[in-house]
Write a protein that holds these residues in place. Structure first.
Motif, short mmCIF file in Angstrom:
data_model
loop_
_atom_site.label_atom_id
_atom_site.label_comp_id
_atom_site.label_asym_id
_atom_site.label_seq_id
_atom_site.Cartn_x
_atom_site.Cartn_y
_atom_site.Cartn_z
N PRO A 94 0.84 -1.20 0.00
CA PRO A 94 0.00 0.00 0.00
C PRO A 94 0.88 1.26 0.00
CG PRO A 94 -0.77 -1.57 1.65
CD PRO A 94 0.57 -2.07 1.15
N THR A 95 0.37 2.34 -0.54
CA THR A 95 1.13 3.58 -0.59
C THR A 95 1.71 3.91 0.78
OG1 THR A 95 -0.33 4.42 -2.31
CG2 THR A 95 1.01 6.03 -1.15
N GLY A 96 3.03 4.16 0.81
CA GLY A 96 3.70 4.45 2.07
C GLY A 96 4.37 3.24 2.69
N TYR A 97 4.14 2.07 2.12
CA TYR A 97 4.70 0.83 2.67
C TYR A 97 5.18 -0.03 1.50
CZ TYR A 97 5.03 -3.38 5.59
OH TYR A 97 5.47 -4.51 6.26
N THR A 98 6.15 0.46 0.78
CA THR A 98 6.53 -0.16 -0.49
C THR A 98 7.96 -0.70 -0.51
OG1 THR A 98 7.15 2.04 -1.31
CG2 THR A 98 4.92 1.26 -1.82
N ARG A 99 8.64 -0.69 0.62
CA ARG A 99 10.05 -1.08 0.62
C ARG A 99 10.26 -2.51 0.12
NH1 ARG A 99 15.03 1.74 1.48
NH2 ARG A 99 16.59 0.09 1.50
N ALA A 100 9.42 -3.43 0.56
CA ALA A 100 9.60 -4.83 0.13
C ALA A 100 9.42 -4.97 -1.37
CB ALA A 100 8.64 -5.74 0.88
N ALA A 101 8.46 -4.25 -1.93
CA ALA A 101 8.23 -4.32 -3.38
C ALA A 101 9.41 -3.74 -4.15
CB ALA A 101 6.94 -3.58 -3.74
N THR A 102 9.95 -2.62 -3.69
CA THR A 102 11.08 -2.03 -4.40
C THR A 102 12.36 -2.82 -4.17
OG1 THR A 102 11.48 -0.41 -2.62
CG2 THR A 102 10.08 0.28 -4.46
N ASP A 103 12.50 -3.47 -3.01
CA ASP A 103 13.62 -4.40 -2.81
C ASP A 103 13.58 -5.49 -3.88
OD1 ASP A 103 14.68 -3.13 -0.60
OD2 ASP A 103 13.81 -4.52 0.86
N ARG A 116 18.84 -6.06 -11.01
CA ARG A 116 20.29 -6.34 -10.89
C ARG A 116 20.62 -7.71 -11.46
NH1 ARG A 116 20.30 -4.20 -4.85
NH2 ARG A 116 20.93 -2.03 -5.15
N ASP A 117 19.75 -8.68 -11.21
CA ASP A 117 19.98 -10.03 -11.73
C ASP A 117 19.98 -10.05 -13.26
OD1 ASP A 117 20.19 -11.03 -9.19
OD2 ASP A 117 18.18 -11.89 -9.12
N MET A 118 19.30 -9.08 -13.87
CA MET A 118 19.30 -8.97 -15.34
C MET A 118 20.56 -8.30 -15.86
SD MET A 118 15.44 -7.68 -16.19
CE MET A 118 13.97 -8.48 -15.54
N GLY A 119 21.34 -7.70 -14.95
CA GLY A 119 22.57 -7.03 -15.37
C GLY A 119 22.47 -5.52 -15.40
N PHE A 120 21.36 -4.96 -14.95
CA PHE A 120 21.19 -3.52 -14.93
C PHE A 120 21.64 -2.93 -13.59
CE2 PHE A 120 17.80 -4.98 -17.91
CZ PHE A 120 18.32 -4.41 -19.06
N GLY A 121 21.69 -1.60 -13.53
CA GLY A 121 22.09 -0.91 -12.31
C GLY A 121 20.99 0.00 -11.79
N PRO A 122 19.93 -0.54 -11.24
CA PRO A 122 18.82 0.29 -10.75
C PRO A 122 19.23 1.15 -9.56
CG PRO A 122 18.55 -1.95 -9.97
CD PRO A 122 19.71 -1.98 -10.94
N VAL A 178 15.76 2.73 -13.53
CA VAL A 178 16.80 1.93 -14.15
C VAL A 178 16.92 2.32 -15.62
CG1 VAL A 178 15.17 0.05 -14.67
CG2 VAL A 178 17.63 -0.42 -14.58
N GLU A 179 18.16 2.56 -16.06
CA GLU A 179 18.42 2.85 -17.46
C GLU A 179 18.67 1.53 -18.19
OE1 GLU A 179 21.84 5.02 -20.14
OE2 GLU A 179 21.31 5.95 -18.20
N LEU A 180 17.88 1.29 -19.23
CA LEU A 180 18.01 0.03 -19.99
C LEU A 180 19.07 0.11 -21.07
CD1 LEU A 180 14.30 -1.13 -20.46
CD2 LEU A 180 15.88 -1.59 -18.58
N GLY A 181 19.42 1.34 -21.50
CA GLY A 181 20.41 1.51 -22.56
C GLY A 181 19.89 2.40 -23.66
N GLY A 182 20.57 2.41 -24.80
CA GLY A 182 20.19 3.25 -25.91
C GLY A 182 20.78 4.65 -25.79
N GLU A 183 20.69 5.40 -26.89
CA GLU A 183 21.23 6.75 -26.92
C GLU A 183 20.26 7.70 -27.61
OE1 GLU A 183 25.02 6.72 -28.81
OE2 GLU A 183 25.98 5.47 -27.28
N GLY A 184 20.20 8.94 -27.09
CA GLY A 184 19.42 9.99 -27.71
C GLY A 184 17.94 9.95 -27.37
N GLU A 185 17.31 11.12 -27.43
CA GLU A 185 15.87 11.28 -27.22
C GLU A 185 15.37 10.48 -26.02
OE1 GLU A 185 13.64 13.32 -28.96
OE2 GLU A 185 15.58 14.13 -29.60
#
Length: 339
Positions: free
Chosen positions: A21-30, A37-43, A53-60
């Motif tokens: 619920p709004t205000g209690y989201t730490r477990a979801a964002t963990d 991170r397991d996918m190789g990204f740097g959130p 999280v930036e997935l990649g790509g350049e411009g716009e």
């Protein structure tokens, strides 16, 4: 595509199993941080709690946003009879929760189950039906408590979180039923996109970031985005109901909601792509709706903005969608980030 859809539904089941619920989201964002991170990204998680999280790509630079905060409640007070008086978190509709099982999360880390009921739910006792408005709702704990002191001894206090059971199920016919499809279904779709980028299935034609917000249900989830953002699309739920074209099996493209019109050119581009790909879609106007990207605009960002999502029936209730709506939404997002 079938493996992607299976991945998305698995992510949905996991996300809805995590109370947020709004205000209690730490477990979801963990969970989001670990999965990305397991996918190789740097959130990164902001002070506020949003995950970017930036997935990649350049411009716009494009930001695709969904939210993982949900409706819920908080303990407003403890009654003398040992029941809890709730106060809503987000646009919660109490008639939809009357009789629903729930879980109470205390600040001390204890967890208790209970049920949401009105103050006189017994048909064989009530002289007249009790209106299911907030002042007439209470939580009955599954504990032997008969007084306020009994409840306090459990470690429950004002401000503790109350989460309704999601009851997530996917039928053999493809229907997806659960509380909190708004917006954990679209959050799962974006995780599916991230997975496709990580495996090389999708090649980005521009810089793409995902933003998972945690205060959308109270109006300020998307108030901060990267400074270079040129375009932002909220991937949220599509509305299904009277005077709307969208069904649960479609992707909805919103032209206007309570905050005004979405960017005309972006709506046109998205609808053109949907038509070219022969996706099942509808352009609709939502009379009672607000999205994360409108919070971004209100914060002063100079961006083009859009709103899309799978059709969801009975919003802010026990909601229903369909795997076809998920497929149409995913394919539209995937095509857009590769154009």
């Amino acid at each position: 595509m079938d493996s992607t859809l299976s991945y998305i539904t698995d992510q949905l089941k996991t996300l809805t199993s995590i109370a947020s619920p709004t205000g209690y989201t730490r477990a979801a964002t963990d969970y989001l941080m670990e999965t990305l991170r397991d996918m190789g990204f740097g959130p990164e998680r902001s002070n506020k709690g949003n995950v970017l999280v930036e997935l990649g790509g350049e411009g716009e630079p494009l930001v695709l946003a969904s939210h993982v905060d949900t409706l819920g409640a908080m303990v407003r007070s403890i009654k003398d009879n040992g029941r809890l008086r709730p106060t809503t978190l987000g646009g919660h509709q109490w008639p939809t929760a009357d009789g629903e099982n729930c879980t109470v999360y205390t600040r001390g880390g204890k967890v208790y189950t209970g049920v949401v009921l009105n103050t006189e739910p017994s048909a064989h006792v009530a002289d007249e039906p009790v209106k299911t408005v907030e002042k007439n709702m209470e939580i009955l704990l599954d504990e032997n408590v008969d007084s306020k002191d009994d409840v306090l001894e459990l470690g429950i206090q004002t401000g503790d979180i109350i989460a309704m059971d999601p009851r997530t199920t996917v039928t053999e016919s493809g229907y997806i039923k659960s509380r909190f499809l708004d917006d954990k279904l679209s959050a799962s779709i974006l995780l599916g996109l991230a997975r496709a980028v990580a495996t090389g299935e999708v090649t980005l034609s521009r810089k793409v970031s995902l933003l998972f917000t945690v205060y959308e249900e109270v109006g300020h989830g998307g108030a901060f985005v990267p400074a270079d953002t040129r375009e932002m699309i909220s991937v949220d739920m599509g509305c299904v109901g009277d005077d709307l074209g969208c069904t649960e099996r479609m992707v909805s493209i919103c032209a206007k909601d309570s905050g005004g019109p979405y960017n005309y050119d972006l709506v046109t581009t998205l609808s053109n792509i949907a038509r070219e790909l022969e996706l099942d879609y509808a352009i609709d106007v939502y009379p009672h709706y607000g999205s994360d990207v409108e919070a971004t605009l209100s914060a002063g960002y100079d961006i083009r903005h859009g709103l899309i999502g799978p059709g969801v029936y009975a919003s802010h209730n026990y909601e229903r969608s369909h795997i076809d709506g998920v497929r149409n939404t995913y394919e539209l997002v995937r095509a857009y980030v590769q154009r």
